[in-house]
Scaffold this active site. Structure first.
Site, PDB file in Angstrom:
ATOM      1  N   ASP A   1      -6.688  -0.910  -0.019  1.00  0.00           N
ATOM      2  CA  ASP A   1      -6.936   0.190   0.905  1.00  0.00           C
ATOM      3  C   ASP A   1      -8.215  -0.066   1.717  1.00  0.00           C
ATOM      4  O   ASP A   1      -9.215  -0.562   1.199  1.00  0.00           O
ATOM      5  CB  ASP A   1      -7.078   1.496   0.109  1.00  0.00           C
ATOM      6  CG  ASP A   1      -7.396   2.677   0.983  1.00  0.00           C
ATOM      7  OD1 ASP A   1      -6.473   3.192   1.638  1.00  0.00           O
ATOM      8  OD2 ASP A   1      -8.573   3.089   1.028  1.00  0.00           O
TER       9      ASP A   1
ATOM     10  N   TRP B   1       0.835  -1.204   0.000  1.00  0.00           N
ATOM     11  CA  TRP B   1       0.000   0.000   0.000  1.00  0.00           C
ATOM     12  C   TRP B   1       0.872   1.257   0.000  1.00  0.00           C
ATOM     13  O   TRP B   1       0.673   2.169  -0.804  1.00  0.00           O
ATOM     14  CB  TRP B   1      -0.931   0.019   1.209  1.00  0.00           C
ATOM     15  CG  TRP B   1      -1.905   1.165   1.183  1.00  0.00           C
ATOM     16  CD1 TRP B   1      -3.192   1.136   0.720  1.00  0.00           C
ATOM     17  CD2 TRP B   1      -1.670   2.532   1.606  1.00  0.00           C
ATOM     18  NE1 TRP B   1      -3.769   2.392   0.838  1.00  0.00           N
ATOM     19  CE2 TRP B   1      -2.866   3.251   1.368  1.00  0.00           C
ATOM     20  CE3 TRP B   1      -0.578   3.198   2.151  1.00  0.00           C
ATOM     21  CZ2 TRP B   1      -2.982   4.604   1.676  1.00  0.00           C
ATOM     22  CZ3 TRP B   1      -0.689   4.552   2.452  1.00  0.00           C
ATOM     23  CH2 TRP B   1      -1.878   5.247   2.214  1.00  0.00           C
TER      24      TRP B   1
ATOM     25  N   TYR C   1       1.175   4.036  -2.922  1.00  0.00           N
ATOM     26  CA  TYR C   1       0.782   5.404  -2.588  1.00  0.00           C
ATOM     27  C   TYR C   1       1.904   6.379  -2.954  1.00  0.00           C
ATOM     28  O   TYR C   1       1.652   7.460  -3.489  1.00  0.00           O
ATOM     29  CB  TYR C   1       0.459   5.494  -1.094  1.00  0.00           C
ATOM     30  CG  TYR C   1      -0.042   6.838  -0.634  1.00  0.00           C
ATOM     31  CD1 TYR C   1      -1.366   7.223  -0.863  1.00  0.00           C
ATOM     32  CD2 TYR C   1       0.785   7.719   0.053  1.00  0.00           C
ATOM     33  CE1 TYR C   1      -1.838   8.452  -0.418  1.00  0.00           C
ATOM     34  CE2 TYR C   1       0.331   8.951   0.497  1.00  0.00           C
ATOM     35  CZ  TYR C   1      -0.992   9.310   0.256  1.00  0.00           C
ATOM     36  OH  TYR C   1      -1.455  10.534   0.686  1.00  0.00           O
TER      37      TYR C   1
END
Length: 299
Positions: free
Chosen positions: A258, A238, A242
């Site tokens: 997410d 993640w 990101y």
């Protein structure tokens, strides 16, 4: 030498209220400052953003401040650059352009996203001013609220960010360099509330960037960059994705694992969600933002 001003054009529509809210919620005390006020007619909001900034590394590094504000009637952003940064104006313009996603074509994106973009075709992908800074923010933001993440970053800046004198009382610090964070200990970071494993991850990232082992700038192969980030202790998929989305401006990242995205896709596994999101290629980063922004959206 005086400050310089430049106009950075963009293609409308642009949802400035949303961008200001997104960046404003994450603004770091001492480094960034947002001002916003409603126009006399109450129909729109005037936004002014200021921050400190360093361009270059090591002995060639130059520090100063920037200020930008949208000129909605001209479909442009007015950028003011301090005299110290004026010789690096092209680099500064590039960074602000990345932060505000000014090169995006909203009509083209909306055409692909279809009904998902109907209510907000002007939503842009918030980028960053500096890739290392964004990576640090992403690490400190793991499993905490947006407000707490900003608090940790502000504490970090107070701990090891270099002081700077500016014409603005709200701008007093530079964001810490990789060298300054690499020189910290886990105990130093624990003293400002950072959990031990996260502190070790942060120091490891700073050392890798300092030594040239982890390139965070001028990324040409985003997938390779993500693999390098995930290989670092403490960086999960993640966080790596990101960083790719915001630091490197990758417009086709869908954060299928997410927490909020999974809430929007009830009874679906992350793999199934990821397959569903293929319909939004090559603009899946915008799809992620739009779904985050719409609590009533349903697949």
């Amino acid at each position: 030498m005086q400050t310089t001003k430049h106009l950075l054009p963009y293609m409308p529509p642009y949802d400035w209220s949303w961008m200001a809210a997104f960046l404003g919620a994450r603004a770091l005390a001492g480094i960034e400052h947002f001002e916003s006020a409603a126009d006399a007619d109450g129909d729109s909001t005037q936004i002014v953003y200021r921050r400190t900034l360093t361009v270059g590394q090591g002995k060639s590094a130059v520090s100063g401040w920037i200020c930008w504000r949208p000129l909605k009637d001209k479909h442009a952003v007015e950028l003011e650059i301090s005299a110290s940064l004026a010789p690096h104006r092209e680099e500064v313009k590039k960074r602000v352009n990345n932060l505000l996603d000014l090169d995006a074509n909203p009509q083209e994106i909306a055409q692909t996203l279809g009904p998902l973009a109907d209510d907000d075709a002007g939503l842009r992908l918030p980028g960053c001013i500096d890739s290392f800074e964004l990576t640090v923010r992403a690490i400190l933001g793991q499993l905490v609220s947006i407000k707490m993440a900003a608090t940790f970053c502000a504490r970090l800046a107070s701990l090891c960010g270099e002081p700077i004198v500016t014409p603005f009382a709200s701008l007093t610090r530079l964001f810490p360099t990789p060298q300054r964070i690499a020189a910290l200990s886990v105990e130093d970071l624990r003293a400002i509330g950072v959990q031990s494993k996260r502190a070790a991850c942060l120091i490891g990232i700073a050392k890798a960037v300092q030594n040239g082992e982890l390139p965070l700038y001028s990324i040409r192969d985003v997938e390779q960059g993500i693999r390098q980030l995930v290989a670092m202790p403490g960086i999960g998929a993640w966080t790596a994705n990101y960083v790719a989305m915001r630091a490197w401006g990758e417009r086709d990242i869908f954060l299928h694992s997410d927490y909020l995205i999974k809430q929007r896709f009830p009874n679906m596994t992350p793999a199934t969600i990821n397959r569903y999101a293929q319909i939004w290629k090559p603009w899946r980063s915008y799809a992620t933002l739009l779904i985050w922004n719409n609590p009533n959206w349903k697949p």
